[in-house]
Design an enzyme around this catalytic site. Structure first.
Site, short mmCIF file in Angstrom:
data_model
loop_
_atom_site.label_atom_id
_atom_site.label_comp_id
_atom_site.label_asym_id
_atom_site.label_seq_id
_atom_site.Cartn_x
_atom_site.Cartn_y
_atom_site.Cartn_z
N ASP A 502 0.95 -3.37 -10.26
CA ASP A 502 0.04 -3.89 -9.24
C ASP A 502 -0.30 -2.84 -8.19
O ASP A 502 0.37 -1.80 -8.09
CB ASP A 502 0.71 -5.11 -8.57
CG ASP A 502 -0.30 -6.13 -8.09
OD1 ASP A 502 -1.48 -5.77 -7.92
OD2 ASP A 502 0.09 -7.30 -7.89
N ASP A 564 -7.26 -12.68 -9.25
CA ASP A 564 -6.30 -13.65 -8.71
C ASP A 564 -6.90 -15.05 -8.68
O ASP A 564 -6.23 -16.02 -8.33
CB ASP A 564 -5.87 -13.25 -7.29
CG ASP A 564 -4.77 -12.19 -7.31
OD1 ASP A 564 -4.16 -11.98 -8.37
OD2 ASP A 564 -4.54 -11.55 -6.26
C1 GLA Z 1 -1.24 -9.50 -6.26
C2 GLA Z 1 -1.47 -9.86 -7.71
C3 GLA Z 1 -0.85 -11.23 -7.99
C4 GLA Z 1 0.63 -11.17 -7.67
C5 GLA Z 1 0.84 -10.73 -6.23
C6 GLA Z 1 2.30 -10.48 -5.93
O1 GLA Z 1 -1.96 -10.32 -5.41
O2 GLA Z 1 -2.81 -9.85 -8.02
O3 GLA Z 1 -1.05 -11.57 -9.34
O4 GLA Z 1 1.27 -10.29 -8.56
O5 GLA Z 1 0.15 -9.54 -5.94
O6 GLA Z 1 2.52 -10.06 -4.65
#
Ligand code: GLA
Length: 752
Positions: A502, A564
């Site tokens: 990420d 997301d």
């Molecule tokens: C980001 C990612 C999510 C999750 C969060 C965790 O927003 O896109 O899928 O992994 O971080 O903090």
């Protein structure tokens, strides 16, 4: 295939059914001549208009040369314009010349591809054709993502351009893919003088298309709304999309296309460029004073400069150039086949992708050993194959205020360590995956205490915190080395077969104009080394969802968390736009709980499942909180996904609704439909989604494409056989939808 002839010389890059033609005019100017459907005998004089009438700048050229070009552009004898026309003159207007790599200071006042500050402060250059060479294989830019392990024999054309005064040399590299309408292009700028120069702008590609009635296509949005397709008419001047935050970004995909005004899903010409790069980019279309169209993409020159000492070279990222004469379907077909056959790492080509159950929307930061084991057991019941332990697992990470950088398990949450957690997950029959965000550091972390100087920022200023975190400066080799060792230890400490990588904030301040690109070079070294060390691990990219979903990431990580946004309706739009570039199996698509955590909407389980099914299918929920009925639906759809996933990752992805293709400017569409058609069209799966129920709805027909008109198609589930021609002319019958957010699917097999 690379065809050359001595007329100029002229180069014809044949990529499947397309040609890309360049020619050297007057022994000096490397000009773009043509890009479109394949031609086998390109005549540069017929293709290149040497216009002398322009904007108050023109230079003398050989009158014979001018005459040879002009004879193709003369009006018939009797016409009015012929009587008015003066004899061809021997001047050349640089503002109208289609230079293959336009430079600043040459009289072409459109967007330059190259801008260099020389030691004397001048930014004038002049690039003159110097020669060419044909190289075996795929020679790519140093340290940047490119195709590795070409699946077929290929050759690269290198054309050298020299600036005799400054000693700079630009080598343009072209790789036409033999069986795809795709050309990869990048440039190497070498300083052959004895003094340093500063590169202020170095496009990966630039080319000029003739004036036409056309639209510009881009993929734009924001966090939880990435890559919504937009289409708008060409306007005089520059239309561009770009990113400045250190990643390709949520706001604009690194992509731009020109589509002729009539282009639709099946028909019309489309010309596009998209970088194999994940950093700051700029993609532009410029319409000049006479309607000519310049298409250009590269590292964003805003905030960028690169000091090039004598003897050194700078390589631009590569651009993926696609021409389709069969509309947007041709465009996405070409991109999908390119990604599948050329860009994915060899290990992950032709590999089915597992069903993931991710802990994030199930427990957020509140994960521990028991919850992980419990989720794995319940995940097994709905068909999950990998349990991905998302954020919250490492030492002290109870919320987003701390611990990034300390990649050891939290002893309170995982008293027996990660190896044990992985073992429990495997006992439930699933593989174990782990979330990491290695490019970041929390100010409240052991890593920051030890190395506060590793943070990227501007000297003398406090760096801005975003999501309570700072960015490590991957432009520094010692930071990359540290991450390599830390991650190698982590991935060897437990049976980790899946990594979600990420990156959750933008870069704001930098130590200088080279920093953003140096950061990318460091990141790519990290990824390259890591995927070589752990070839069996499946890496999923993520950046606050789809904030770095691009060809640069896909060269290392064969799938990306698309967004997301997990609401079915919103996802349909995001997947629709994303499918112009990315094949379905590269797009993470998870079924989540209702009411949806991003928009609060409740959609039926079947609709959530079918929205994700043809993509990289998985779950992002706690199955124990779903009803028995919902769990049955999830388990059934997992089975269906497993039965059809080879079809999804090898078939053609066709968008049926909305019908006009990328045209969402006109408002939110009510419905979506797409299909995946397997090799040789033997099997296909069609998906339909309706948003809101319509009053007095009498149903309608969904017209299909891409079938064999002479064949019959069997639908086992409904026990009927359709005629292919009728399916394409009239379509599948969709009865009135009862209730909102409905969906339907058909599995059709061609009767022998
Ligand atoms: C980001 C990612 C999510 C999750 C969060 C965790 O927003 O896109 O899928 O992994 O971080 O903090």
């Amino acid at each position: 295939m690379i065809q050359t002839n001595d007329h100029g010389p002229t180069f014809n890059l044949v990529a499947e059914n397309t040609s890309y033609v360049m020619s050297v005019v007057g022994g000096v100017h490397l000009c773009h001549a043509y890009w479109g459907p394949r031609i086998d005998r390109p005549d540069p004089e017929q293709l290149i208009l040497l216009d002398s009438r322009s904007n108050m700048v023109s230079e003398e050229i050989d009158p014979d040369l001018a005459g040879r070009h002009h004879r193709f552009w003369r009006a018939p004898k009797e016409s009015l314009s012929d009587r008015r026309q003066k004899p061809p003159d021997n001047r050349l207007a640089p503002d109208r010349l289609a230079r293959e790599y336009p430079f600043e200071g040459g009289g072409d006042h459109r967007e330059p591809g190259l801008r260099v500050r020389h030691a004397d402060g001048s930014t004038t250059s002049r690039l003159i054709y110097a020669g060419y060479e044909i190289l075996d294989g795929a020679a790519g830019p140093e340290g940047l993502p490119y195709v590795s392990d070409p699946p077929e024999e290929c050759r690269t054309l290198r054309i050298d351009l020299d600036d005799p005064v400054s000693g700079l040399q630009v080598s343009l590299h072209y790789l036409p893919l033999p069986s795809l309408p795709v050309i990869l292009r990048w440039a190497r700028i070498r300083n052959r003088s004895t003094v340093a120069v500063e590169i202020l702008r170095a496009a990966s590609m630039s080319l000029d298309l003739p004036a036409m009635n056309a639209d510009v296509i881009t993929l734009d949005g924001a966090w939880i709304r990435e890559r919504i397709a937009h289409r708008r008419p060409l306007r005089p001047g520059v239309q561009s999309v770009e990113s400045r935050g250190g990643a390709s970004g949520h706001q604009h995909a690194p992509f731009i296309a020109v589509a002729d005004g009539e282009a639709g899903e099946e028909t019309g010409g489309v010309w596009s460029t998209s970088l194999i790069y994940s950093g700051n980019h700029r993609h532009l279309v410029e319409t000049d004073q006479f309607g000519g169209i310049r298409l250009q993409s590269g590292i964003n020159p805003s905030g960028f400069a690169w000091n090039l000492p004598p003897g050194e070279a700078f390589d631009t990222p590569a651009a993926v150039l696609v021409h389709s004469s069969s509309g947007f379907t041709g465009l996405s077909d070409a991109h999908h086949r390119f990604v599948r056959r050329w860009l994915f790492r060899k290990d992950w080509r032709d590999r089915d992708r597992p069903v993931v159950l991710n802990t994030w929307e199930a427990h957020y930061f509140d994960v521990d050993a028991d919850r992980v084991a419990g989720l794995a057991r319940r995940g097994a019941e709905i068909g999950a194959e990998v349990l991905v332990l998302d954020d919250g697992w490492f030492d002290g990470r109870i919320d987003d205020t701390k611990a990034l950088g300390d990649w050891t398990p939290d002893p309170g949450k995982f008293p027996d360590g990660l190896a044990k957690a992985a073992e429990e997950v495997r006992r439930a029959g699933l593989e174990f995956g782990l979330w990491v965000e290695p490019e970041m550091v929390s100010p409240r972390s052991r890593l920051f205490d030890r190395h506060p100087d590793w943070v990227i920022g501007a000297p003398g200023r406090d760096p801005v915190l975003a999501r309570n975190q700072l960015v490590l400066d991957l432009g520094r080799p010692e930071v990359v080395d540290h991450l390599l060792e830390t991650l190698s230890t982590l991935l060897s400490s437990a049976a980790v077969s899946y990594v979600k990588w990420d990156m959750n904030r933008n870069i704001v301040e930098t130590p200088g104009p080279e920093a953003m690109h140096r950061y990318m070079l460091g990141l790519y070294r990290l990824w390259r080394t890591l995927v070589r060390r752990f070839p069996k691990v499946l890496f999923e990219g993520c950046a606050g969802g789809g904030g770095r979903f691009d060809f640069g990431s896909l060269a290392f990580m064969p799938q990306f968390w698309t967004s997301d946004q997990t609401d079915a309706l919103e996802r349909q739009r995001i997947q629709f736009g994303s499918s112009l570039l990315f094949p379905p199996e590269s797009m993470g698509a998870h079924v989540s709980a209702v009411p949806n955590h991003q928009v609060g909407r409740s959609t039926p389980p079947e609709t959530r499942g079918l929205t994700a099914l043809a993509f990289n299918f998985g779950f992002e929920l706690d199955p124990s909180k779903a009803s028995d009925e919902d769990r049955r639906v999830f388990a059934r759809l997992s089975e269906l996904y497993k039965a059809k996933r080879s079809l999804f990752r090898s078939g053609r992805f066709l968008r049926f609704l909305p019908r006009r293709g990328p045209s969402f400017d006109e408002g939110r569409p009510e419905h979506h439909a797409w299909a995946v058609i397997g090799p040789e069209g033997r099997e296909l799966m069609v998906f339909y989604f309706a948003a809101l129920a319509q009053p007095n709805d009498h149903g309608f027909h969904l017209r299909l494409r891409g079938l064999d008109a002479g064949a019959r198609y069997r639908d086992e589930e409904r026990n009927v056989e359709f005629d292919g021609a009728v399916l394409m002319a009239r379509g599948l019958w969709l009865p009135p939808a009862e209730g909102d957010y409905r969906s339907a699917y058909w599995i059709l097999t061609k009767s022998p």
